[in-house]
Design an enzyme around this catalytic site. Structure first.
Site, mmCIF file in Angstrom:
data_model
loop_
_atom_site.group_PDB
_atom_site.id
_atom_site.type_symbol
_atom_site.label_atom_id
_atom_site.label_comp_id
_atom_site.label_asym_id
_atom_site.label_seq_id
_atom_site.Cartn_x
_atom_site.Cartn_y
_atom_site.Cartn_z
ATOM 1 N N THR A 12 -6.937 7.823 1.961
ATOM 2 C CA THR A 12 -6.159 8.016 3.347
ATOM 3 C C THR A 12 -8.134 8.469 3.999
ATOM 4 O O THR A 12 -7.681 8.376 5.699
ATOM 5 C CB THR A 12 -5.284 8.994 3.057
ATOM 6 O OG1 THR A 12 -4.163 8.132 3.137
ATOM 7 C CG2 THR A 12 -4.746 9.659 4.486
ATOM 8 N N SER A 55 -6.669 4.097 -3.111
ATOM 9 C CA SER A 55 -7.460 4.763 -4.475
ATOM 10 C C SER A 55 -6.275 4.376 -5.832
ATOM 11 O O SER A 55 -6.305 4.440 -7.140
ATOM 12 C CB SER A 55 -7.006 6.342 -4.655
ATOM 13 O OG SER A 55 -6.228 7.109 -4.640
ATOM 14 N N THR A 86 -6.356 10.086 -2.667
ATOM 15 C CA THR A 86 -5.664 10.959 -3.097
ATOM 16 C C THR A 86 -5.066 11.167 -4.252
ATOM 17 O O THR A 86 -4.682 11.575 -4.961
ATOM 18 C CB THR A 86 -4.586 12.397 -1.955
ATOM 19 O OG1 THR A 86 -3.290 11.531 -1.250
ATOM 20 C CG2 THR A 86 -5.348 12.788 -1.061
#
Ligand code: ASP
Length: 322
Positions: A12, A55, A86
């Site tokens: 992000t 991710s 994250t």
């Protein structure tokens, strides 16, 4: 001024929000590279885009590639800052912590709100990470995660909220430092660190979560897939439903290591209960207890350990080192 290398991997922090749909996705050009001039006040920063991946697309092979890239550059820089999605950030941070032998600061950061969203934490977390990376006290603490004004160790940190900017926490232990407007303040340190500098990741390790009413069918399915290892997030202090015991025994007899962590996010696993499937029963059977790790991190540790050792005693020793 110190020389820091900034490596982007995606997430992000490198994405933008579509103002019509509200959806967030990857961009052709990293949005933070346009804001690099903000970083000049803190260090000489060189920047490199290694991956542009959300991710959930990151694999242990990417982690190994990132580790090699980081190691290659460590001799030219005084610290490395890595931006990452994250969702799996804690896994990459822990992987790097396990394989890279250095006293120099390696900091991972990300963002919960992309760069053009209201209240974005992207640039703020990046600047905080840079400030930590140039700090003398950040040395010799292993890989650190800096988010939302807090500094966490790779080993203890975990994502706790799907969307809150205060998502990264170190349950039971807390952060080891904080970032304030004026200073970087460390209030805990890292007592010991073990690194395992592997050159490849080639094994297959599965991760399962135990639940009430679990039977052996899912473990039997895994056994048929020729696993090199299995990690189970067990119940409480490290207990399992008795229905899975027979199949686990067969795995252990076939020299497939089975690692036990807890699905509780605090406390340690230990051989307290002697009933069928209780912790001491499991320990007697040859299951290995991994204290202080969550399932995904124990899985990475086993993937790495299996590159070096295969026998029960050596694997047990590696899981006792923490
Ligand atoms: N899904 C995103 C990712 O991990 C979440 C984030 O970066 O905050 O790539």
């Amino acid at each position: 001024m110190k020389k820091i290398l900034l490596i982007h991997t995606g997430g992000t922090i490198s994405m933008l929000e579509d103002k019509n749909t509200g959806e967030v996705t990857t961009t052709n050009k990293h949005p933070l590279t346009e804001l690099s001039y903000h970083l000049k006040a803190y260090a000489h920063v060189d920047e490199k885009v290694l991956f542009s991946l959300p991710s959930p697309h990151i694999t242990p092979d990417h982690m190994l590639q990132l580790a090699k890239e980081t190691e290659k550059n460590l001799q030219h820089y005084e610290g490395i800052v890595i931006t990452h999605g994250t969702d799996t950030l804690e896994e990459t941070a822990y992987f790097l912590d396990l394989v890279i032998e250095t006293g120099k600061p390696i900091i991972l950061t990300g963002a919960m709100r992309s760069s053009n969203e209201i209240g974005s934490d992207a640039l703020y977390n990046l600047i905080s990470s840079l400030r930590v990376a140039v700090e003398k006290e950040a040395e010799n603490k292993g890989v650190l995660v800096v988010m939302n004004d807090e500094i966490h160790t790779a080993k203890n940190v975990t994502k706790t909220s799907t969307s809150n900017v205060a998502t990264f926490q170190s349950p039971q232990y807390g952060p080891i430092g904080i970032v304030t407007k004026e200073a970087i303040l460390f209030h805990h340190t890292v007592l010991s660190r073990y690194t395992y500098p592997v050159k490849s990741i080639s094994k297959t390790v599965y991760l399962l979560k135990a639940y009430a009413g679990m039977d052996a069918s899912i473990i039997q399915a895994i056994s048929k897939n020729d696993p090199d290892g299995l990690v189970i997030e067990a119940l409480g202090q490290g207990n399992l439903p008795k229905e899975v015991i027979g199949t686990l025994q067969e795995m252990i007899r076939s020299d497939i290591p089975v690692i036990i962590v807890s699905r509780c996010y605090q406390g340690i696993v230990q051989p307290t209960y002697s009933y069928e499937g209780g912790g001491s029963d499991l320990q007697r059977m040859g299951l290995i207890f991994a204290n202080g790790l969550n399932g995904p991190k124990a899985r990475l540790k086993l993937l790495i350990a299996l590159e070096m050792e295969k026998d029960f005693t050596s694997l047990k020793r590696i899981f006792e080192e923490h």
